[in-house]
Design an enzyme around this catalytic site. Structure first.
Site, mmCIF file in Angstrom:
data_model
loop_
_atom_site.group_PDB
_atom_site.id
_atom_site.type_symbol
_atom_site.label_atom_id
_atom_site.label_comp_id
_atom_site.label_asym_id
_atom_site.label_seq_id
_atom_site.Cartn_x
_atom_site.Cartn_y
_atom_site.Cartn_z
ATOM 1 N N PRO A 23 0.836 -1.214 0.000
ATOM 2 C CA PRO A 23 0.000 0.000 0.000
ATOM 3 C C PRO A 23 0.861 1.250 0.000
ATOM 4 C CG PRO A 23 -0.044 -1.084 2.143
ATOM 5 C CD PRO A 23 0.683 -2.004 1.224
ATOM 6 N N CYS A 25 0.332 5.460 0.067
ATOM 7 C CA CYS A 25 -0.563 6.612 0.162
ATOM 8 C C CYS A 25 -0.378 7.542 -1.030
ATOM 9 C CB CYS A 25 -0.309 7.369 1.458
ATOM 10 S SG CYS A 25 -0.861 6.495 2.932
ATOM 11 N N ALA A 57 -3.286 2.922 2.572
ATOM 12 C CA ALA A 57 -3.862 3.100 3.903
ATOM 13 C C ALA A 57 -5.152 3.901 3.800
ATOM 14 C CB ALA A 57 -2.862 3.814 4.811
ATOM 15 N N GLN A 100 -5.742 -1.801 2.874
ATOM 16 C CA GLN A 100 -5.146 -1.578 4.178
ATOM 17 C C GLN A 100 -6.025 -0.601 4.956
ATOM 18 O OE1 GLN A 100 -1.562 0.949 4.988
ATOM 19 N NE2 GLN A 100 -0.589 -1.026 5.418
ATOM 20 N N TYR A 182 1.439 4.574 13.370
ATOM 21 C CA TYR A 182 0.024 4.927 13.386
ATOM 22 C C TYR A 182 -0.675 4.274 14.577
ATOM 23 C CZ TYR A 182 1.367 6.862 8.930
ATOM 24 O OH TYR A 182 2.005 7.588 7.960
ATOM 25 N N ARG A 230 -0.145 -5.524 9.032
ATOM 26 C CA ARG A 230 1.202 -5.003 8.797
ATOM 27 C C ARG A 230 1.736 -4.470 10.117
ATOM 28 N NH1 ARG A 230 3.333 -0.857 4.008
ATOM 29 N NH2 ARG A 230 5.316 -1.912 3.746
ATOM 30 N N LEU A 301 13.316 -2.026 0.348
ATOM 31 C CA LEU A 301 14.409 -1.979 -0.619
ATOM 32 C C LEU A 301 14.717 -3.354 -1.218
ATOM 33 C CD1 LEU A 301 16.942 0.683 0.707
ATOM 34 C CD2 LEU A 301 15.445 0.810 -1.282
ATOM 35 N N ARG A 324 7.819 1.733 -3.650
ATOM 36 C CA ARG A 324 8.414 2.763 -4.503
ATOM 37 C C ARG A 324 8.982 2.159 -5.783
ATOM 38 N NH1 ARG A 324 9.278 4.165 0.796
ATOM 39 N NH2 ARG A 324 8.912 6.339 1.386
#
Length: 370
Positions: A23, A25, A57, A100, A182, A230, A301, A324
């Protein structure tokens, strides 16, 4: 046979390969409602050939948004807007879709990243955050309100309500967000949870509310709908949440019928010291995998096909997630399949793009020419 491109089960959900789109944002919703951006963004990812797409999210209540641009699933309007996006996705892709569900807690009321990401003052349209304890995320920020019993019940009900909406939308799986600082992570970490009631103090008490939320969501949707979580396996701060405590949490989730654990780290404190490098969180996933029987997803990564393949072959995780990397290369699974000698699903409109030296990349495709 590539291990990365072998099938995987997350509970009753069957994935065709072990590449999961994490996920991410987008901060592009309108009052929580998905927009045309989400159709374009998620539509492209749904054509990538990955095994599972997890929607970003999604806030379970309005004050649980990280920013004013966060996606939400607390209202009929939110549900209808997301239904429009999903209808388009399903016309062109059979890829399973998860969502999510989360609550930002004390990290709510923030600017979108490209406007600085700072806490928005109340006088400028910000809102009052809530958290386990009245402890600000960063020095100088206004503190959140500590959730009382009524607030805890409201938040739990909001997760259940959003989960039911996700099921009505035909979404295949739910991932609860208990990572990255969060709200559910805030309960788990002693850095943010300094309560003196049954929800604070010992790790057993700090796990209580996240486990209550998981139990409530698991009970609210059919068993065939996968429900996972998660987590941030460690806070990377002295005195914070540790991998050993996360092992305890994972075992309790396993007992409750959790279908997968997606292993990340950090996010609870600006003081974190994270040794970032290729696959820097994979060892955390590996430790948890050795400690439980749940499917474990590694992230962080993981950028190269052979790197991902070796993680699966070595048994460090059951699947890998990319975020990413797939924004940068939306056809990452295609390129990984080509390097590993595997095949991947692709829309027929793109079959002609198959390289001449990769004749079975898209399976047994037959393309005529005029």
């Amino acid at each position: 046979m590539s291990a990365l491109f072998s099938p995987l089960s997350l509970g009753s959900l069957q994935l065709k390969n072990r590449i999961i789109i994490a996920p991410m944002c987008q901060y592009s919703a309108d009052a929580g409602n998905a927009t045309d951006w989400h159709t374009v963004h998620l539509g492209g990812l749904a054509l990538s050939g990955a095994g599972l797409l997890i929607i970003e999210a999604t806030a379970v209540e309005e004050i649980g948004r990280i920013s004013p641009g966060d996606l939400g699933l607390w209202s009929d309007e939110n549900e209808a807007a997301l239904a429009t996006v999903l209808t388009t996705l399903r016309k062109y892709s059979a890829m399973p879709v998860a969502i999510q569900l989360g609550h930002a807690g004390r990290k709510a009321s923030s600017q979108v990243p490209w406007d600085g990401g700072q806490l928005i003052p109340l006088e400028d349209g910000g809102w009052q955050m809530v958290a386990p304890s009245a402890i600000a995320h960063a020095q100088g920020e206004r503190p959140p309100l500590a959730l009382d019993s009524e607030g805890l019940a409201r938040v739990k009900a909001a997760f259940v309500n959003a989960a039911k909406r996700a099921h009505r939308l035909g979404i295949d799986a739910i991932e609860l967000h208990a990572a990255h600082g969060y709200l559910l992570h805030q309960f788990l970490s002693p850095l943010s949870n300094q309560r003196t009631d049954q929800y604070g103090g010992s790790i057993e008490n700090r796990m209580r509310f996240p486990l209550e939320v998981f139990d409530a969501v698991r009970s609210a949707v059919p068993e065939k709908m996968a429900v996972g979580i998660r987590i941030s396996a460690t806070d990377w701060v002295d005195g914070g949440l540790t991998i050993e405590q996360s092992k305890q949490f994972t075992l309790l989730l396993q007992e409750r019928g959790c279908d997968f654990v997606h292993v990340s780290s950090g996010g609870i404190s600006p003081l974190q010291q994270i040794p970032v490098g290729p696959g820097y969180q994979v060892h955390l996933a590996q430790e948890l995998k050795q400690h439980c029987k749940l499917p474990i997803i590694a992230v962080g990564l993981i950028t190269e096909a052979q790197q991902a393949e070796e993680i699966i072959v070595a048994g460090k995780a059951d699947a890998i997630a990319i975020a990413r990397g797939i924004l940068y290369d939306p056809h990452w699974p295609w390129h990984a399949a080509a390097k590993l000698g595997a095949s991947v699903e692709a829309p027929r409109q793109y079959w002609r793009s198959q390289p001449r030296d990769q004749k079975n990349l898209f399976g047994e495709t037959k393309i005529g020419q005029r």
